[in-house]
Scaffold this motif. Structure first.
Motif, mmCIF file in Angstrom:
data_model
loop_
_atom_site.group_PDB
_atom_site.id
_atom_site.type_symbol
_atom_site.label_atom_id
_atom_site.label_comp_id
_atom_site.label_asym_id
_atom_site.label_seq_id
_atom_site.Cartn_x
_atom_site.Cartn_y
_atom_site.Cartn_z
ATOM 1 N N SER A 57 29.070 14.047 -79.055
ATOM 2 C CA SER A 57 28.033 14.012 -78.396
ATOM 3 C C SER A 57 27.169 12.920 -79.254
ATOM 4 N N PRO A 58 26.152 12.526 -78.537
ATOM 5 C CA PRO A 58 25.343 11.454 -79.237
ATOM 6 C C PRO A 58 24.496 12.366 -80.263
ATOM 7 N N ILE A 59 24.106 11.706 -81.371
ATOM 8 C CA ILE A 59 23.040 12.329 -82.415
ATOM 9 C C ILE A 59 21.833 12.749 -81.711
ATOM 10 N N THR A 60 21.495 14.161 -82.012
ATOM 11 C CA THR A 60 20.503 14.705 -81.192
ATOM 12 C C THR A 60 19.241 14.072 -81.623
ATOM 13 N N PHE A 61 18.228 14.251 -80.722
ATOM 14 C CA PHE A 61 16.953 13.857 -80.921
ATOM 15 C C PHE A 61 16.224 14.249 -81.766
ATOM 16 N N LEU A 62 16.457 15.789 -81.791
ATOM 17 C CA LEU A 62 15.911 16.605 -83.022
ATOM 18 C C LEU A 62 16.180 16.104 -84.412
ATOM 19 N N SER A 63 17.487 15.646 -84.623
ATOM 20 C CA SER A 63 17.776 14.827 -85.842
ATOM 21 C C SER A 63 16.937 13.641 -86.149
ATOM 22 N N ILE A 64 17.100 12.758 -85.259
ATOM 23 C CA ILE A 64 16.329 11.389 -85.264
ATOM 24 C C ILE A 64 14.936 11.940 -85.711
ATOM 25 N N ASP A 65 14.191 12.703 -84.749
ATOM 26 C CA ASP A 65 12.758 12.862 -85.010
ATOM 27 C C ASP A 65 12.599 13.514 -86.380
ATOM 28 N N ALA A 66 13.376 14.591 -87.028
ATOM 29 C CA ALA A 66 13.280 15.015 -88.042
ATOM 30 C C ALA A 66 13.460 13.682 -89.205
ATOM 31 N N TYR A 67 14.243 13.022 -89.051
ATOM 32 C CA TYR A 67 14.540 11.988 -90.165
ATOM 33 C C TYR A 67 13.239 10.996 -90.106
ATOM 34 N N ALA A 68 12.975 10.932 -88.959
ATOM 35 C CA ALA A 68 11.765 9.691 -88.802
ATOM 36 C C ALA A 68 10.412 10.512 -89.456
ATOM 37 N N ARG A 69 10.288 11.679 -88.889
ATOM 38 C CA ARG A 69 9.095 12.476 -89.790
ATOM 39 C C ARG A 69 8.819 12.531 -91.030
ATOM 40 N N ARG A 70 10.343 12.724 -91.633
ATOM 41 C CA ARG A 70 10.212 12.550 -93.160
ATOM 42 C C ARG A 70 9.942 11.291 -93.718
ATOM 43 N N TYR A 71 10.205 10.138 -93.274
ATOM 44 C CA TYR A 71 10.047 8.921 -93.609
ATOM 45 C C TYR A 71 8.767 8.263 -92.986
ATOM 46 N N GLY A 72 7.840 9.088 -92.319
ATOM 47 C CA GLY A 72 6.601 8.626 -91.820
ATOM 48 C C GLY A 72 6.844 7.558 -90.678
ATOM 49 N N ILE A 73 7.821 7.582 -89.945
ATOM 50 C CA ILE A 73 8.032 6.809 -88.667
ATOM 51 C C ILE A 73 7.407 7.316 -87.397
ATOM 52 N N CYS A 74 6.257 6.928 -86.940
ATOM 53 C CA CYS A 74 5.774 7.546 -85.941
ATOM 54 C C CYS A 74 5.220 6.482 -84.952
ATOM 55 N N GLY A 75 4.770 7.061 -83.569
ATOM 56 C CA GLY A 75 4.033 6.171 -82.672
ATOM 57 C C GLY A 75 5.068 5.119 -82.322
ATOM 58 N N VAL A 76 4.418 4.073 -82.020
ATOM 59 C CA VAL A 76 5.344 2.955 -81.384
ATOM 60 C C VAL A 76 6.746 2.444 -82.379
ATOM 61 N N GLU A 77 6.567 2.659 -83.671
ATOM 62 C CA GLU A 77 7.535 2.738 -84.673
ATOM 63 C C GLU A 77 8.747 3.596 -84.457
ATOM 64 N N PHE A 78 8.257 4.749 -83.947
ATOM 65 C CA PHE A 78 9.274 5.774 -83.819
ATOM 66 C C PHE A 78 10.044 5.340 -82.444
ATOM 67 N N GLU A 79 9.476 5.009 -81.399
ATOM 68 C CA GLU A 79 10.117 4.479 -80.360
ATOM 69 C C GLU A 79 11.231 3.591 -80.437
#
Length: 144
Positions: free
Chosen positions: A70-92
């Motif tokens: 299956s694809p990488i889960t949204f939760l995994s991508i979201d957790a990685y992004a939060r750890r590295y401060g990627i949010c908002g439009v940058e997260f999209e």
């Protein structure tokens, strides 16, 4: 970025092997010279963050009991992004690009599985009843 990943998955191993072979055998140098990464498969400098993220997350997926991934889960991508401060439009953007790399990977996995199935089907056809120049032990319905 997808072309760079496709190259990594499908061709880089062969190219690296040819380069090593050329170091050991000068006669193989002409083959190694042909084994270069195509320009479209170059990774742009701005893509390094997404590339590293996909490599870090690529095994964070579900695997089917009968194969398949299956694809990488949204939760995994979201957790990685939060750890590295990627949010908002940058997260999209991050989600779209990491997801695009993962789609390319899953397409590669599907292509490889299809090749394996076709090769297995060919082996079965060759061994079941033997190969007799195209003849078959099955009588077609038109001959009944």
């Amino acid at each position: 970025m997808r072309a760079a990943l496709r190259y990594e998955l499908e061709q880089k191993g062969t190219d690296d092997w040819l380069a090593e072979l050329a170091e050991e055998d000068p006669d193989a140098a002409e083959f190694a010279a042909q084994a270069e990464r195509p320009d479209e498969a170059s990774l742009p400098f701005w893509a390094e963050t997404y590339w590293r993220a996909w490599h870090a997350l690529r095994f964070d997926r579900q695997y089917g009991a009968m194969g398949g991934e299956s694809p990488i889960t949204f939760l995994s991508i979201d957790a990685y992004a939060r750890r590295y401060g990627i949010c908002g439009v940058e997260f999209e953007t991050f989600l779209a690009l990491v997801g695009g790399l993962d789609e390319e990977y899953l397409e590669h996995v599907a292509r490889e599985a299809r090749k394996e199935r076709e090769a297995e089907d060919n082996r079965k056809r060759m061994t079941e009843g033997g190969y007799h120049g195209g003849s078959s032990s099955v009588v077609s319905p038109s001959h009944l």
